[in-house]
Enzyme design. Sequence first.
Site, PDB file in Angstrom:
ATOM      1  CG  ASP A 127      40.849  34.448  37.969  1.00  0.00           C
ATOM      2  OD1 ASP A 127      41.883  34.006  37.464  1.00  0.00           O
ATOM      3  OD2 ASP A 127      39.925  34.976  37.323  1.00  0.00           O
ATOM      4  CG  ASP A 228      44.961  35.319  34.296  1.00  0.00           C
ATOM      5  OD1 ASP A 228      43.897  35.674  33.780  1.00  0.00           O
ATOM      6  OD2 ASP A 228      46.046  35.924  34.132  1.00  0.00           O
ATOM      7  CD  GLU A 285      42.878  33.579  29.973  1.00  0.00           C
ATOM      8  OE1 GLU A 285      42.241  34.454  29.394  1.00  0.00           O
ATOM      9  OE2 GLU A 285      43.834  33.842  30.738  1.00  0.00           O
ATOM     10  CG  HIS A 357      36.923  38.668  33.036  1.00  0.00           C
ATOM     11  ND1 HIS A 357      36.945  37.300  32.899  1.00  0.00           N
ATOM     12  CD2 HIS A 357      38.218  39.051  33.124  1.00  0.00           C
ATOM     13  CE1 HIS A 357      38.196  36.868  32.907  1.00  0.00           C
ATOM     14  NE2 HIS A 357      38.990  37.918  33.050  1.00  0.00           N
ATOM     15  CG  ASP A 358      39.377  38.641  29.584  1.00  0.00           C
ATOM     16  OD1 ASP A 358      39.482  39.691  30.248  1.00  0.00           O
ATOM     17  OD2 ASP A 358      40.020  37.605  29.842  1.00  0.00           O
TER      18      ASP A 358
HETATM   19  C1  GLC Z   1      43.633  36.973  31.447  1.00  0.00           C
HETATM   20  C2  GLC Z   1      42.458  37.650  32.116  1.00  0.00           C
HETATM   21  C3  GLC Z   1      42.417  39.072  31.692  1.00  0.00           C
HETATM   22  C4  GLC Z   1      43.696  39.735  32.152  1.00  0.00           C
HETATM   23  C5  GLC Z   1      44.921  38.993  31.625  1.00  0.00           C
HETATM   24  C6  GLC Z   1      46.163  39.407  32.347  1.00  0.00           C
HETATM   25  O1  GLC Z   1      43.497  36.902  30.084  1.00  0.00           O
HETATM   26  O2  GLC Z   1      41.283  36.962  31.805  1.00  0.00           O
HETATM   27  O3  GLC Z   1      41.315  39.756  32.217  1.00  0.00           O
HETATM   28  O4  GLC Z   1      43.732  41.055  31.702  1.00  0.00           O
HETATM   29  O5  GLC Z   1      44.814  37.600  31.816  1.00  0.00           O
HETATM   30  O6  GLC Z   1      46.184  38.902  33.635  1.00  0.00           O
END
Ligand code: GLC
Length: 550
Positions: A127, A228, A285, A357-358
């Site tokens: 990641d 990310d 993402e 995980h979110d």
């Molecule tokens: C992304 C991750 C999340 C994190 C955020 C800040 O959305 O998936 O878990 O809190 O970025 O890095």
Amino acid sequence: MNRCEFIKSSLLVTAGLTLDPMGGLVMAADNQKWWQRTIVYQIYPKSFCDANGDGTGDLRGIISKLDYLASLGVEAIWLTPIYPSPMVDNGYDISDYTSIDPRYGSMADFDELIEKARVRNIRVVMDLVYNHSSDQHQWFLESKSDRKNPKSDWYIWRDAVDGHEPTNWRSIFGGSAWAWCEARQQYYLHTFAKEQPDLNWENPSVRRALFDAARFWLDKGVGGFRIDAIVYIKKPPQFVDGTPDGADGMINVHSMTANTAGILDFLREFKRECFAGRDIFTVGEANSVKPNELGDWIGENGVFDMLFEFSHLNLSVDGEVWCRPRAWKLTELKSALSASQEATATNGWYPIFFENHDQPRGVNHYFAKDADPIKAAKALATVLLTMRGTPFIFEGQELGMANASWTSIDQFDDIQTRGQYEFALKEGLTPEQALDCVQQFSRDNARIPIDWSKATMSNTVLNWYRDLIAFRAEHEELLSGTYVELMAKDEQVFAFERALGNKKLITLVNFSTAEAKLPKKIATLKIAISSELNPTAGVLRPLEARICRI
Ligand code: GLC
């Protein structure tokens, strides 16, 4: 299919071949890459498997589960961040991009993981959190020390405006997106927590340092990256106030900075410097890229291989605000998913996912409160494993894990949950109502430790995953065939066809807790596999999932 047959068919899939039901060889689409034909399994290392018994999952725990993962047919594992971190955002606040957090183990453990995964034909995907670092990263410690140090421009610094924050932007975790620094007498921007200062991608030295870190992991043999929060790396040329969208007088920073023009120049450089010509995959993402922009983002001329987007996840709340829930219809979910399938039909590739995980657990998120969680888990698995794209399974999803139960806000170890709770109180909700919202939507629901006692032969959800994964590997039309939605207006059943030449399969999933009658044309199809022991032609039982052959 027994285990031997499964291994044989997995090997054939990897070689680009499958067997048809009569045992004949079927050539795979010759232009597909390995990551388009496999399944990715996402691991949240903190809660996955704790080998040394210290209460936190670790790399040796992951190593101990490699055989289990290989037996599932997984060929890539994506690890959420395992770098050193003060854990303000559970690892997404990184203080060193090229080391392993001692909580998880050592670099030697990591090297062993790569090697032991490799011999099982599993690649490790890292990641990359490159929009921001931790405020404890050496780069930020230096940058914040004064205005003249060599890294003074590595983050986004601005003077106060009329004695207050430069703009009225709200950070994604709540509160202003600006934090004050005494030493510099300036504010710095943080899209997420104040302990996650945004890096300044305009500075070529910043980009070089980040690209070097990505190459460090590539040299170790990683199989790709999940990237990310990438839509925030480019900031607008001018920082201006936006129209407030909440009682706090602020506006979500997302609406002011996401996907700013010029971002693709950075990302093209990123691709050229780090990814191009390597046998890896990248998945960004990116939740604000529009379908008409996709060609620049994915595919042959795109900057990544795949993009995670959230149109199908965000139906149940307004503007990602948990205290503004909205009722949604199955037709909305289906059209969001079908739109993504269409957008990637001829260019790029779709990462299919319902959990990560979110997100809360899918069995709670997509089904009625009274739905049988085992049947619901099987129903969702069937969509996940038969749509067009690469399925991403989030740890424990294959075991049928459901949301945790919470009785107090103090039980959450998540900055986002606390931010949403505070926001709900500010919007006038009572503490009980605010707790109800976080119970429903908190990502901690999916971050609790995996209950490995569930990984038994009698777990029917796990068995259904295994059956479907084997079925998928045997049917080339599921791997490379086209997708067409059927029964689009139906509010109970999600139905679609996957076709390759004259080979056709139809997935039928009843999302409701009532029986669903099937239209005549579909009712007469031959059932290939069903989540019910004795499926009845013409009718889907509550939550039944079925695949039919034409
Ligand atoms: C992304 C991750 C999340 C994190 C955020 C800040 O959305 O998936 O878990 O809190 O970025 O890095």
